[in-house]
Design a protein around this motif. Sequence first.
Motif, PDB file in Angstrom:
ATOM      1  N   ALA A   1     -16.230   0.333  -3.989  1.00 57.53           N
ATOM      2  CA  ALA A   1     -15.651   1.353  -3.182  1.00 57.53           C
ATOM      3  C   ALA A   1     -14.749   1.858  -3.276  1.00 57.53           C
ATOM      4  CB  ALA A   1     -15.234   0.684  -1.322  1.00 57.53           C
TER       5      ALA A   1
ATOM      6  N   GLY B   1     -14.121   5.544  -3.835  1.00 53.01           N
ATOM      7  CA  GLY B   1     -13.953   6.929  -2.860  1.00 53.01           C
ATOM      8  C   GLY B   1     -12.197   7.304  -3.156  1.00 53.01           C
TER       9      GLY B   1
ATOM     10  N   ASP C   1     -14.858   8.986   3.583  1.00 53.70           N
ATOM     11  CA  ASP C   1     -15.418   7.300   4.475  1.00 53.70           C
ATOM     12  C   ASP C   1     -16.994   6.644   3.545  1.00 53.70           C
ATOM     13  OD1 ASP C   1     -15.405   5.215   7.316  1.00 53.70           O
ATOM     14  OD2 ASP C   1     -17.533   5.533   6.513  1.00 53.70           O
ATOM     15  N   ILE C   2     -16.431   5.184   3.277  1.00 50.18           N
ATOM     16  CA  ILE C   2     -17.105   4.870   2.254  1.00 50.18           C
ATOM     17  C   ILE C   2     -17.111   3.244   3.411  1.00 50.18           C
ATOM     18  CG2 ILE C   2     -17.989   3.362   0.207  1.00 50.18           C
ATOM     19  CD1 ILE C   2     -16.000   5.377  -1.333  1.00 50.18           C
ATOM     20  N   ARG C   3     -18.277   2.989   3.640  1.00 54.37           N
ATOM     21  CA  ARG C   3     -18.774   1.912   4.195  1.00 54.37           C
ATOM     22  C   ARG C   3     -20.568   0.991   3.453  1.00 54.37           C
ATOM     23  NH1 ARG C   3     -19.546   4.120  10.596  1.00 54.37           N
ATOM     24  NH2 ARG C   3     -17.153   5.666   9.726  1.00 54.37           N
ATOM     25  N   ARG C   4     -19.754  -0.444   3.861  1.00 53.98           N
ATOM     26  CA  ARG C   4     -21.367  -1.696   3.133  1.00 53.98           C
ATOM     27  C   ARG C   4     -21.682  -2.083   4.470  1.00 53.98           C
ATOM     28  NH1 ARG C   4     -18.933  -4.869  -0.762  1.00 53.98           N
ATOM     29  NH2 ARG C   4     -18.139  -6.069   1.253  1.00 53.98           N
TER      30      ARG C   4
ATOM     31  N   GLN D   1     -15.982  -0.716   7.340  1.00 56.68           N
ATOM     32  CA  GLN D   1     -15.626   0.635   6.157  1.00 56.68           C
ATOM     33  C   GLN D   1     -14.718  -0.076   5.643  1.00 56.68           C
ATOM     34  OE1 GLN D   1     -11.822   2.385   8.862  1.00 56.68           O
ATOM     35  NE2 GLN D   1     -13.753   4.369   8.186  1.00 56.68           N
TER      36      GLN D   1
ATOM     37  N   ILE E   1     -26.215   4.233  -0.209  1.00 54.09           N
ATOM     38  CA  ILE E   1     -24.976   3.877  -1.501  1.00 54.09           C
ATOM     39  C   ILE E   1     -27.175   2.003  -1.321  1.00 54.09           C
ATOM     40  CG2 ILE E   1     -23.673   1.722  -2.020  1.00 54.09           C
ATOM     41  CD1 ILE E   1     -21.522   2.952  -0.714  1.00 54.09           C
TER      42      ILE E   1
ATOM     43  N   VAL F   1     -21.976   6.263   1.532  1.00 51.38           N
ATOM     44  CA  VAL F   1     -20.197   7.073   1.271  1.00 51.38           C
ATOM     45  C   VAL F   1     -20.557   8.570   1.911  1.00 51.38           C
ATOM     46  CG1 VAL F   1     -21.319   7.783  -0.871  1.00 51.38           C
ATOM     47  CG2 VAL F   1     -19.473   8.642  -0.351  1.00 51.38           C
ATOM     48  N   THR F   2     -19.426   9.514   2.898  1.00 47.21           N
ATOM     49  CA  THR F   2     -19.452  10.448   3.361  1.00 47.21           C
ATOM     50  C   THR F   2     -18.503  11.483   3.285  1.00 47.21           C
ATOM     51  OG1 THR F   2     -21.069   8.545   5.208  1.00 47.21           O
ATOM     52  CG2 THR F   2     -19.670  11.073   5.719  1.00 47.21           C
TER      53      THR F   2
ATOM     54  N   VAL G   1     -20.031  14.670  -2.869  1.00 47.56           N
ATOM     55  CA  VAL G   1     -20.590  12.991  -2.493  1.00 47.56           C
ATOM     56  C   VAL G   1     -21.313  12.828  -4.018  1.00 47.56           C
ATOM     57  CG1 VAL G   1     -22.296  11.035  -1.262  1.00 47.56           C
ATOM     58  CG2 VAL G   1     -20.430  12.414  -0.432  1.00 47.56           C
TER      59      VAL G   1
END
Length: 157
Positions: free
Chosen positions: A29, A33, A50-53, A57, A122, A133-134, A147
């Motif tokens: 991430a 990022g 922004d990246i989240r799993r 965040q 993802i 991923v945004t 992206v």
Amino acid sequence: MLRMSDDLIGRLEQQERDLVFTRFDNTDAWRLGSLLVAKATGKDLPVAIDIRRGTQQLFHAALPGSVADNDTWIDRKVRVVQRYGASSYLVGRRLAAKGQQLDAGMGVEPALYAAHGGAFPIRIKDVGVVGVVTVSGLPQADDHALVVEAVREFLSL
């Protein structure tokens, strides 16, 4: 005869088939990022990234020119990916092709969901969607393209 929207939808679906991860952790991430930040700053793009799993965040950056409203758009786009398992742009284009919108008639609150480009799943091979991923701050096709460009480069490293 293939309509323009059918061609775009086909390309978006192909991106999702092609851009699949074998793994994704906190370090990934950070690297993805940072790659997005480098691409955006190199072009002076006023975006938030922004990246989240899952719901965590893992990465967030607000570049010069971005505004707090970009974070609201990020949250709304992320919810679309989490709910539908596809990029926010693909969901929006599929709906538009049917003359529909993401709204209360579909069981969602429009203030909480945005089927606009910029959030990409993802997806891990043989697992499924584990994160999002945004990018927010550009026209939706440009958010999506940034992206996709970064994910494609990241996966080729």
